[in-house]
Every structure is written in structure tokens, then in C-alpha cells.
Design an enzyme around this catalytic site. Structure first.
Site, PDB file in Angstrom:
ATOM      1  N   ASN A  83      48.915  -7.380 -16.219  1.00 12.32           N
ATOM      2  CA  ASN A  83      49.100  -6.323 -17.209  1.00 12.32           C
ATOM      3  C   ASN A  83      48.856  -4.998 -16.495  1.00 12.32           C
ATOM      4  O   ASN A  83      47.711  -4.618 -16.242  1.00 12.32           O
ATOM      5  CB  ASN A  83      48.100  -6.536 -18.359  1.00 12.32           C
ATOM      6  CG  ASN A  83      48.252  -5.512 -19.460  1.00 12.32           C
ATOM      7  OD1 ASN A  83      49.055  -4.579 -19.354  1.00 12.32           O
ATOM      8  ND2 ASN A  83      47.477  -5.664 -20.521  1.00 12.32           N
ATOM      9  N   ARG A 138      53.078  -8.626 -18.671  1.00  9.39           N
ATOM     10  CA  ARG A 138      53.164  -7.997 -19.991  1.00  9.39           C
ATOM     11  C   ARG A 138      54.063  -6.761 -19.860  1.00  9.39           C
ATOM     12  O   ARG A 138      53.811  -5.893 -19.016  1.00  9.39           O
ATOM     13  CB  ARG A 138      51.777  -7.576 -20.463  1.00  9.39           C
ATOM     14  CG  ARG A 138      51.849  -6.813 -21.751  1.00  9.39           C
ATOM     15  CD  ARG A 138      50.496  -6.426 -22.267  1.00  9.39           C
ATOM     16  NE  ARG A 138      50.663  -5.771 -23.547  1.00  9.39           N
ATOM     17  CZ  ARG A 138      50.031  -4.663 -23.898  1.00  9.39           C
ATOM     18  NH1 ARG A 138      49.156  -4.095 -23.089  1.00  9.39           N
ATOM     19  NH2 ARG A 138      50.236  -4.129 -25.073  1.00  9.39           N
ATOM     20  N   HIS A 179      52.215  -5.434 -30.109  1.00  8.55           N
ATOM     21  CA  HIS A 179      51.172  -6.467 -30.182  1.00  8.55           C
ATOM     22  C   HIS A 179      51.785  -7.837 -30.495  1.00  8.55           C
ATOM     23  O   HIS A 179      51.128  -8.706 -31.069  1.00  8.55           O
ATOM     24  CB  HIS A 179      50.128  -6.180 -31.277  1.00  8.55           C
ATOM     25  CG  HIS A 179      49.220  -5.026 -31.002  1.00  8.55           C
ATOM     26  ND1 HIS A 179      48.741  -4.229 -32.015  1.00  8.55           N
ATOM     27  CD2 HIS A 179      48.703  -4.535 -29.863  1.00  8.55           C
ATOM     28  CE1 HIS A 179      47.957  -3.293 -31.508  1.00  8.55           C
ATOM     29  NE2 HIS A 179      47.932  -3.450 -30.184  1.00  8.55           N
ATOM     30  N   HIS A 184      45.635  -7.199 -36.658  1.00 17.88           N
ATOM     31  CA  HIS A 184      45.134  -7.033 -35.295  1.00 17.88           C
ATOM     32  C   HIS A 184      44.420  -5.696 -35.251  1.00 17.88           C
ATOM     33  O   HIS A 184      45.055  -4.635 -35.279  1.00 17.88           O
ATOM     34  CB  HIS A 184      46.313  -7.077 -34.300  1.00 17.88           C
ATOM     35  CG  HIS A 184      45.914  -6.828 -32.875  1.00 17.88           C
ATOM     36  ND1 HIS A 184      45.946  -7.805 -31.899  1.00 17.88           N
ATOM     37  CD2 HIS A 184      45.465  -5.711 -32.261  1.00 17.88           C
ATOM     38  CE1 HIS A 184      45.524  -7.292 -30.755  1.00 17.88           C
ATOM     39  NE2 HIS A 184      45.238  -6.020 -30.944  1.00 17.88           N
ATOM     40  N   ASN A 208      41.527  -1.488 -30.274  1.00 14.70           N
ATOM     41  CA  ASN A 208      41.695  -0.052 -30.045  1.00 14.70           C
ATOM     42  C   ASN A 208      42.978   0.416 -30.709  1.00 14.70           C
ATOM     43  O   ASN A 208      43.019   1.427 -31.382  1.00 14.70           O
ATOM     44  CB  ASN A 208      41.760   0.232 -28.543  1.00 14.70           C
ATOM     45  CG  ASN A 208      40.389   0.472 -27.992  1.00 14.70           C
ATOM     46  OD1 ASN A 208      39.550   1.074 -28.650  1.00 14.70           O
ATOM     47  ND2 ASN A 208      40.155  -0.011 -26.790  1.00 14.70           N
ATOM     48  N   GLY A 209      44.045  -0.372 -30.478  1.00 14.19           N
ATOM     49  CA  GLY A 209      45.264  -0.196 -31.252  1.00 14.19           C
ATOM     50  C   GLY A 209      45.186  -1.160 -32.428  1.00 14.19           C
ATOM     51  O   GLY A 209      44.545  -2.211 -32.319  1.00 14.19           O
ATOM     52  N   ARG A 235      44.826   6.925 -32.510  1.00 14.54           N
ATOM     53  CA  ARG A 235      46.134   7.227 -33.121  1.00 14.54           C
ATOM     54  C   ARG A 235      45.994   7.331 -34.633  1.00 14.54           C
ATOM     55  O   ARG A 235      45.242   6.580 -35.253  1.00 14.54           O
ATOM     56  CB  ARG A 235      47.150   6.125 -32.797  1.00 14.54           C
ATOM     57  CG  ARG A 235      47.459   6.001 -31.330  1.00 14.54           C
ATOM     58  CD  ARG A 235      48.611   5.017 -31.117  1.00 14.54           C
ATOM     59  NE  ARG A 235      48.577   4.495 -29.781  1.00 14.54           N
ATOM     60  CZ  ARG A 235      48.501   3.201 -29.465  1.00 14.54           C
ATOM     61  NH1 ARG A 235      48.487   2.279 -30.424  1.00 14.54           N
ATOM     62  NH2 ARG A 235      48.455   2.815 -28.212  1.00 14.54           N
ATOM     63  N   PHE A 279      34.721   1.709 -32.213  1.00 13.06           N
ATOM     64  CA  PHE A 279      34.326   1.385 -33.590  1.00 13.06           C
ATOM     65  C   PHE A 279      32.823   1.173 -33.739  1.00 13.06           C
ATOM     66  O   PHE A 279      32.234   1.488 -34.774  1.00 13.06           O
ATOM     67  CB  PHE A 279      35.100   0.159 -34.097  1.00 13.06           C
ATOM     68  CG  PHE A 279      35.244   0.165 -35.577  1.00 13.06           C
ATOM     69  CD1 PHE A 279      36.278   0.851 -36.178  1.00 13.06           C
ATOM     70  CD2 PHE A 279      34.300  -0.448 -36.386  1.00 13.06           C
ATOM     71  CE1 PHE A 279      36.380   0.909 -37.559  1.00 13.06           C
ATOM     72  CE2 PHE A 279      34.400  -0.399 -37.768  1.00 13.06           C
ATOM     73  CZ  PHE A 279      35.443   0.282 -38.342  1.00 13.06           C
ATOM     74  N   GLY A 321      39.095  -6.812 -31.315  1.00  8.34           N
ATOM     75  CA  GLY A 321      37.686  -6.367 -31.272  1.00  8.34           C
ATOM     76  C   GLY A 321      37.036  -6.109 -32.623  1.00  8.34           C
ATOM     77  O   GLY A 321      36.011  -6.699 -32.944  1.00  8.34           O
ATOM     78  N   HIS A 326      34.854  -8.959 -34.976  1.00  7.22           N
ATOM     79  CA  HIS A 326      33.408  -8.735 -34.960  1.00  7.22           C
ATOM     80  C   HIS A 326      32.832  -7.991 -36.153  1.00  7.22           C
ATOM     81  O   HIS A 326      31.629  -8.049 -36.371  1.00  7.22           O
ATOM     82  CB  HIS A 326      33.023  -7.978 -33.683  1.00  7.22           C
ATOM     83  CG  HIS A 326      33.280  -8.759 -32.441  1.00  7.22           C
ATOM     84  ND1 HIS A 326      34.261  -8.428 -31.544  1.00  7.22           N
ATOM     85  CD2 HIS A 326      32.714  -9.883 -31.985  1.00  7.22           C
ATOM     86  CE1 HIS A 326      34.273  -9.315 -30.573  1.00  7.22           C
ATOM     87  NE2 HIS A 326      33.344 -10.209 -30.812  1.00  7.22           N
ATOM     88  N   GLU A 345      45.832 -12.962 -25.714  1.00  6.02           N
ATOM     89  CA  GLU A 345      47.172 -12.548 -25.279  1.00  6.02           C
ATOM     90  C   GLU A 345      47.503 -13.114 -23.897  1.00  6.02           C
ATOM     91  O   GLU A 345      48.650 -13.441 -23.623  1.00  6.02           O
ATOM     92  CB  GLU A 345      47.255 -11.010 -25.287  1.00  6.02           C
ATOM     93  CG  GLU A 345      47.250 -10.482 -26.711  1.00  6.02           C
ATOM     94  CD  GLU A 345      47.062  -8.978 -26.817  1.00  6.02           C
ATOM     95  OE1 GLU A 345      45.905  -8.531 -26.720  1.00  6.02           O
ATOM     96  OE2 GLU A 345      48.050  -8.261 -26.988  1.00  6.02           O
TER      97      GLU A 345
HETATM   98  P1  AMP Z   1      40.069  -4.518 -28.404  1.00  4.81           P
HETATM   99  O1  AMP Z   1      41.150  -3.476 -28.238  1.00  4.81           O
HETATM  100  O2  AMP Z   1      40.549  -5.762 -29.055  1.00  4.81           O
HETATM  101  O3  AMP Z   1      39.315  -4.764 -27.136  1.00  4.81           O
HETATM  102  O4  AMP Z   1      39.002  -3.897 -29.437  1.00  4.81           O
HETATM  103  C1  AMP Z   1      38.250  -2.774 -29.103  1.00  4.81           C
HETATM  104  C2  AMP Z   1      37.562  -2.253 -30.345  1.00  4.81           C
HETATM  105  O5  AMP Z   1      36.725  -3.299 -30.904  1.00  4.81           O
HETATM  106  C3  AMP Z   1      36.640  -1.081 -30.069  1.00  4.81           C
HETATM  107  O6  AMP Z   1      36.815  -0.085 -31.058  1.00  4.81           O
HETATM  108  C4  AMP Z   1      35.261  -1.688 -30.199  1.00  4.81           C
HETATM  109  O7  AMP Z   1      34.317  -0.757 -30.636  1.00  4.81           O
HETATM  110  C5  AMP Z   1      35.483  -2.730 -31.255  1.00  4.81           C
HETATM  111  N1  AMP Z   1      34.404  -3.726 -31.232  1.00  4.81           N
HETATM  112  C6  AMP Z   1      34.049  -4.543 -30.235  1.00  4.81           C
HETATM  113  N2  AMP Z   1      32.949  -5.258 -30.569  1.00  4.81           N
HETATM  114  C7  AMP Z   1      32.592  -4.867 -31.829  1.00  4.81           C
HETATM  115  C8  AMP Z   1      31.548  -5.210 -32.741  1.00  4.81           C
HETATM  116  N3  AMP Z   1      30.627  -6.116 -32.414  1.00  4.81           N
HETATM  117  N4  AMP Z   1      31.537  -4.604 -33.952  1.00  4.81           N
HETATM  118  C9  AMP Z   1      32.462  -3.686 -34.277  1.00  4.81           C
HETATM  119  N5  AMP Z   1      33.458  -3.314 -33.459  1.00  4.81           N
HETATM  120  C10 AMP Z   1      33.536  -3.884 -32.255  1.00  4.81           C
END
Ligand code: AMP
Length: 397
Positions: free
Chosen positions: A9, A90, A179, A207, A210-211, A240, A282, A329, A333, A383
Site C-alpha cells: 500500500n 492497493r 473503502h 466503516h 480516519n476515513g 474531511r 477520535f 478504528g 472500539h 483489508e
Molecule cells: P483506522 O483508520 O481504522 O485506523 O481508525 C483510526 C481511528 O480510530 C482514529 O480516529 C482513532 O482515534 C480511532 N480509534 C482507535 N482506537 C480507538 C478506541 N479505543 N476508541 C475510540 N476510537 C479509537
């Protein structure tokens, strides 16, 4: 014969890789190089010898991949011993041309190059990863797996914007969605978790990383998705905006004398959670909200309200719904986001069991009562495994 696929990627200043067993999903090694082209880069490799990290100047993507190959040799597993079946790349934008993964050849490179105007940040970086991997692994088949491909099954009434028809006919202005590997993987896993054939189930996938994007998947095929011509449309994201009134840019140009580039940058990089709170992560937003920060409280409410609107809309699109799935993410979580987005929808058959929702787990699981009409699921996305599977399916065809 080996079923291992090297998944690559490539981003504009980063290159991530994983060596994945396409049949089991087991990751033999993974790593990344970041800050490529800057004065100091960082390279991480997780292999049989544990995790190693080096900081050094990494001038180009080719240096990054060479560094990864060296890390495989010095920290394991040896690539020569693993007998890789193929390299899977990717690629973000496949336009209307690619509805499935495709073998890399000169024609594919030319076609992905033609699509650069639709993804000016991503496709050139993905292409660079492909060119470098072809040079360094000349004997291995290479496959491109597109983020847009899974959504090529959208019907015309879902992918068409109500704009002058010449825009779509002559310039490809339509909804593509992104995605796709995640939505595809997670919707298949949802059917598996429910013990049903993917061709029998209708699911809404959320999903939230971040995105962020939502999709409506009917009988294994995407029929609606929230991202559009670009990944800017739809849900509220880290940086975004997601959906905004399309008249806002014209207003800003007229009234604030902002340039189109400044507006584009602001909507993509300084909006969403970042625009509302100053933080795009987040976890930080949750921390601020818990400390009573009013902006973070509002951002959380805007974020969850947008998700809820899409769930309602996609339920109407699908007509019957078997599952709502949270992934990535935030989706995997944050019990708070899951609860706030879906609470009160019992009349639609959507119920969350509070104990199940707040239980700590990293496994795919059901967080609705066993007898609820619609299953609410949390499914970790993967992914890399999906790219490895699709890559192997092309080389073994
Ligand atoms: P990703 O793009 O799937 O890696 O997701 C990243 C996002 O997931 C970021 O905004 C992180 O803050 C959020 N994230 C990861 N772990 C947690 C958690 N335990 N609680 C809330 N948000 C989380």
C-alpha cells in the site's frame, strides 16, 4: 505451492507492506516506511525476529522497498524461503474501468495513469509502488486491487448525480465509492457470522476509521455507498467534512475571496472532527468530551447523527435488513459511538445489548440480543487479507 502474497500500500510519502497467507489471513511479517523523501525517514519491520525500527533518510519509494527486502532477510522471514505467489497492490481509484482486481501490465498502468485526475493524491503514489515492485520483483505476478471496484455494482440511479449529463458522459463525474476492500470483506464476514450465504443477506456496513464510509450491500453486492466522486462525500471523518451544501464553496469564493485550492484543502484536511474540535484522532475527541468540552460534545453528536441518517436511508434502500456492521478504528472500539448512532431504533428491529456492546473484545461479535430482528455486529476489518485473497484469485484463475 505457496499461498503467500506480499501486499503493498504505497502512499505519497509512505509504503506499507504485509506478507499474508491468503488462505488463512495469517500475517508472516509486516512493516512500513514513512516520511519518504524527507530529511529523516522511519522504517519499521515486524517479522520473525520481533519488531525493529530504524531512522534514516529514505529518498524514494524504491529505497523504501529495498529497505523492506533487507529487513526480511536480516529479521525474517526470508522472502526466498517463503516463495511468494504474487504481489498485491492497493490502488485507490479504478474509475468505471475496473470492477474487479486485475493483473498489472503496461496497459493497466496506462489506464490507472488516465485516472489520476480523479485521485490526484493517491493514484500517482499507488503507481509508484507498482513500478518499484515490478523492478524489484520482476519474476512475480503483480495484481492491482481497487478501492472502488466493489462499488461498481451500484445501479445507475445510485451512482448518478443530478447534474448536466455531459459532466458524467464526458468527464466521468459520478459516484464511485471507496473503502471497497473493507466493505467487501466485512459484508462477507457478517454473513459468515450469521451462518448464512452472502447471497442471502442484506447488510449496512459502517466503516468508521480516519476515513469513514457507509455502504448498503444487497446479496453480496454493493448497491449504495456514501463516498462519491472522491472520498470527501458522506459521513463526518477525521479531517474531511463529508456531506456539505455544494453551494458552500461558491459562497466562500465570493464572500471570503478564498481560492478553490484553499477550499478544497480545508474541506479535506481541516474539517470533520479536526475542524470542529482541533483534533482528528477520535480518542482525543472522546477525552475532550469526557472533560466537558462543548465543541467535542457537539462534534460527537454531529458524527453520530450523520451515521444514524445514513442507517435510516440505507434501510429504505435495502427494504429488508439483516445486519448493521461496525468496523475500523472507531467502529470496532467505540461502544459510545455505536450506542449513540443506533439507540432508539427498536421500531426498526435494531437493538443494542448494552452489556455486549461495552464488553472488551477484539473478535467479530454480535452486540444485539440473539433474537433481535436485525443483528448489530462488530467485525474487525482486514483489508490486507482481502487484497491477498483477491490477488491470489487473479493469479490462480
Ligand atoms: P483506522 O483508520 O481504522 O485506523 O481508525 C483510526 C481511528 O480510530 C482514529 O480516529 C482513532 O482515534 C480511532 N480509534 C482507535 N482506537 C480507538 C478506541 N479505543 N476508541 C475510540 N476510537 C479509537
Amino acid at each position: 505451492m505457496s499461498d503467500h502474497v506480499l501486499v503493498i500500500n504505497a502512499g505519497s510519502s509512505s509504503l506499507k507492506y504485509s506478507l499474508v497467507d491468503a488462505l488463512t489471513g495469517e500475517v508472516a511479517a509486516s512493516g512500513l516506511a514513512e516520511r519518504i523523501g524527507e530529511s529523516q525517514g522511519r522504517q519499521v519491520h515486524r517479522g520473525t525476529g520481533g519488531e525493529t525500527e530504524t531512522t534514516r533518510k529514505i529518498p524514494t519509494h524504491e529505497d523504501a522497498l529495498r529497505g523492506a527486502i533487507e529487513a526480511f532477510e536480516s529479521h525474517g522471514p526470508s522472502l526466498a524461503d517463503t516463495a511468494i505467489a504474487a504481489v498485491g497492490h492497493r490502488v485507490v481509484h479504478g474509475g468505471s474501468r475496473f470492477s474487479a482486481p486485475a493483473p498489472v501490465d503496461d496497459d493497466l498502468i496506462a489506464e490507472v495513469t488516465d485516472l489520476v485526475p480523479l485521485a490526484p493524491l493517491h493514484n500517482p503514489a499507488n503507481l509508484e509502488g507498482i513500478r518499484v515492485a515490478r523492478r524489484l520483483f520482476p519474476d512475480l505476478p503483480q495484481v492491482a486491487v481497487f478501492d472502488t471496484a466493489f462499488h461498481q455494482s451500484l445501479p445507475p440511479h445510485a451512482y448518478t448525480y443530478a447534474v448536466p449529463s455531459a459532466w458524467s458522459e464526458e468527464h466521468g463525474i459520478r459516484r464511485y465509492g471507496f473503502h471497497g476492500t473493507s466493505h467487501s470483506f466485512v459484508s462477507q464476514e457478517a454473513a459468515r457470522l450469521l451462518g448464512r450465504d452472502p447471497a442471502e443477506v442484506n447488510v449496512i456496513v459502517l466503516h468508521l476509521g480516519n476515513g469513514c464510509s457507509a455502504s448498503a450491500v444487497r446479496a453480496g453486492r454493493s448497491v449504495e455507498t456514501s463516498m462519491g466522486l472522491t472520498p470527501l462525500e458522506g459521513l463526518v471523518m477525521g479531517t474531511r467534512s463529508g456531506d456539505v451544501d455544494p453551494a458552500i464553496p461558491a459562497y466562500l469564493m465570493r464572500e471570503l475571496d478564498m481560492s478553490m485550492d484553499d477550499i478544497d484543502r480545508a474541506l479535506n484536511s481541516a474539517s470533520g472532527l479536526k475542524g470542529l474540535t482541533g483534533e482528528n484522532d477520535f480518542r482525543e475527541v472522546l477525552r475532550l468530551r469526557a472533560s466537558g468540552d462543548a465543541r467535542a460534545g457537539l462534534a460527537f453528536d454531529v458524527y453520530c447523527h450523520r451515521i444514524r441518517k445514513y442507517v435510516g436511508a440505507y434501510y429504505a434502500v435495502l427494504e429488508t435488513l439483516d445486519a448493521v456492521v461496525f468496523t475500523a478504528g472507531v467502529g470496532e472500539h467505540s461502544a459510545e459511538v455505536r450506542a449513540a448512532s443506533l439507540n432508539g431504533l427498536q421500531r426498526l428491529g435494531i437493538i443494542i445489548d448494552d452489556d455486549r456492546n461495552t464488553a472488551q473484545s477484539t473478535q467479530a461479535r454480535r452486540i444485539s440480543p440473539d433474537d433481535s430482528e436485525v443483528a448489530v455486529l462488530v467485525i474487525p476489518t482486514n483489508e490486507e487479507w482481502q487484497i491477498a485473497r483477491e490477488t491470489l484469485s487473479v493469479v490462480r484463475r
